[in-house]
Design an enzyme around this catalytic site. Sequence first.
Site, PDB file in Angstrom:
ATOM      1  CE  LYS A  15      44.082 -31.434  -1.756  1.00 55.68           C
ATOM      2  NZ  LYS A  15      44.779 -31.017  -0.536  1.00 55.68           N
ATOM      3  CG  ASP A  70      42.450 -29.779   2.006  1.00 55.56           C
ATOM      4  OD1 ASP A  70      41.739 -29.917   3.009  1.00 55.56           O
ATOM      5  OD2 ASP A  70      43.354 -30.579   1.687  1.00 55.56           O
ATOM      6  CE  LYS A  80      42.887 -32.031   5.752  1.00 55.38           C
ATOM      7  NZ  LYS A  80      43.731 -31.490   4.651  1.00 55.38           N
ATOM      8  CG  ASP A 119      39.249 -21.512  16.667  1.00 59.89           C
ATOM      9  OD1 ASP A 119      38.996 -21.666  17.883  1.00 59.89           O
ATOM     10  OD2 ASP A 119      40.023 -20.637  16.257  1.00 59.89           O
ATOM     11  CB  THR A 145      44.136 -41.354   5.751  1.00 59.90           C
ATOM     12  OG1 THR A 145      44.754 -40.234   5.139  1.00 59.90           O
ATOM     13  CG2 THR A 145      42.768 -41.574   5.151  1.00 59.90           C
ATOM     14  NE  ARG A 174      52.362 -37.429  -4.005  1.00 58.83           N
ATOM     15  CZ  ARG A 174      52.551 -38.082  -2.859  1.00 58.83           C
ATOM     16  NH1 ARG A 174      53.785 -38.275  -2.421  1.00 58.83           N
ATOM     17  NH2 ARG A 174      51.524 -38.542  -2.182  1.00 58.83           N
TER      18      ARG A 174
HETATM   19  O1  C5P Z   1      49.824 -36.637  -4.592  1.00 57.58           O
HETATM   20  P1  C5P Z   1      48.589 -37.306  -4.057  1.00 57.58           P
HETATM   21  O2  C5P Z   1      47.649 -37.797  -5.138  1.00 57.58           O
HETATM   22  O3  C5P Z   1      48.916 -38.376  -3.038  1.00 57.58           O
HETATM   23  O4  C5P Z   1      47.819 -36.136  -3.307  1.00 57.58           O
HETATM   24  C1  C5P Z   1      46.628 -36.366  -2.615  1.00 57.58           C
HETATM   25  C2  C5P Z   1      46.126 -35.092  -2.028  1.00 57.58           C
HETATM   26  O5  C5P Z   1      45.044 -35.407  -1.159  1.00 57.58           O
HETATM   27  C3  C5P Z   1      47.133 -34.327  -1.178  1.00 57.58           C
HETATM   28  O6  C5P Z   1      46.858 -32.936  -1.325  1.00 57.58           O
HETATM   29  C4  C5P Z   1      46.831 -34.789   0.227  1.00 57.58           C
HETATM   30  O7  C5P Z   1      47.128 -33.821   1.204  1.00 57.58           O
HETATM   31  C5  C5P Z   1      45.330 -34.999   0.170  1.00 57.58           C
HETATM   32  N1  C5P Z   1      44.815 -35.923   1.150  1.00 57.58           N
HETATM   33  C6  C5P Z   1      45.226 -37.242   1.250  1.00 57.58           C
HETATM   34  N2  C5P Z   1      44.683 -38.063   2.198  1.00 57.58           N
HETATM   35  C7  C5P Z   1      43.750 -37.589   3.028  1.00 57.58           C
HETATM   36  C8  C5P Z   1      43.314 -36.264   2.948  1.00 57.58           C
HETATM   37  C9  C5P Z   1      43.878 -35.449   1.985  1.00 57.58           C
HETATM   38  O8  C5P Z   1      46.058 -37.687   0.480  1.00 57.58           O
HETATM   39  N3  C5P Z   1      43.216 -38.401   3.910  1.00 57.58           N
END
Ligand code: C5P
Length: 238
Positions: free
Chosen positions: A32, A59, A61, A64, A119, A211
Amino acid sequence: MAKDVIIACDFAGAEETIRFLDQFTDEKPFVKIGMELFYAEGPQIVRAIKARGHKIFLDLKLHDIPNQVKKAMAVLSSLDIDIVNVHAAGTKAMMRAALEGLTRPDGTRPLLIAVTQLTSTDQQALEEDLMIHAPIDEVVMHYAKNAKEAGLDGIVCSPLEAGKVHEICGKDFITVTPGVRFADAAKDDQKRVMTPEQAGKIGSDYIVVGRPITAAADPVSAYKRCLHDFLAENQGEV
Ligand code: C5P
């Protein structure tokens, strides 16, 4: 339907991203690319990662007026990405325009999914900032239905919502779910998390994992563990 683990490459620049991907010699994970990396490096980072054989979820998003989104999607589609997204809040007309823009002259197109409510938006913000006076779960499901009616392929949602989304929009409507953590690991800033096996069991089609893989001492092993746990559950009783 393909089920897969998507690694969130939330890195600041191309060098760091490529150094990370260089560790994967045998497998080519789905990656992603988010706003930070795309705005820093431009379309070239997409071409570079694609040329290395990875599938890409871009990603960005988009949100417009329909005409702008249609034209922007045509540009992104020419990058040969695999999944891209819009905000469902842009309306069904905007989502239909996005689909039109994405469709290539040969009729192929990347998958298009929608963000329902972020979220980071809670019930209070929904009511006070956005003046939407309905329970947030209902708003999410309503937006998911709008995305389905507009012809989109799925939505981004919490793994906790994936089962309900499939109930309402059908099992072929794709759920892409972040918020995944190994049972023995830190949650970081994620509040409501699921393990890869739980996400698989509940019906997530793609999990987006950042992460737990990118910050692991051994990212390749963490990726393999994630993939194994997620797919093993999908082959179970679900
Ligand atoms: O590091 P981690 O596993 O928390 O990363 C989750 C990824 O998913 C990040 O790129 C974050 O921006 C994305 N994301 C999220 N919650 C959402 C939408 C996207 O954590 N509701």
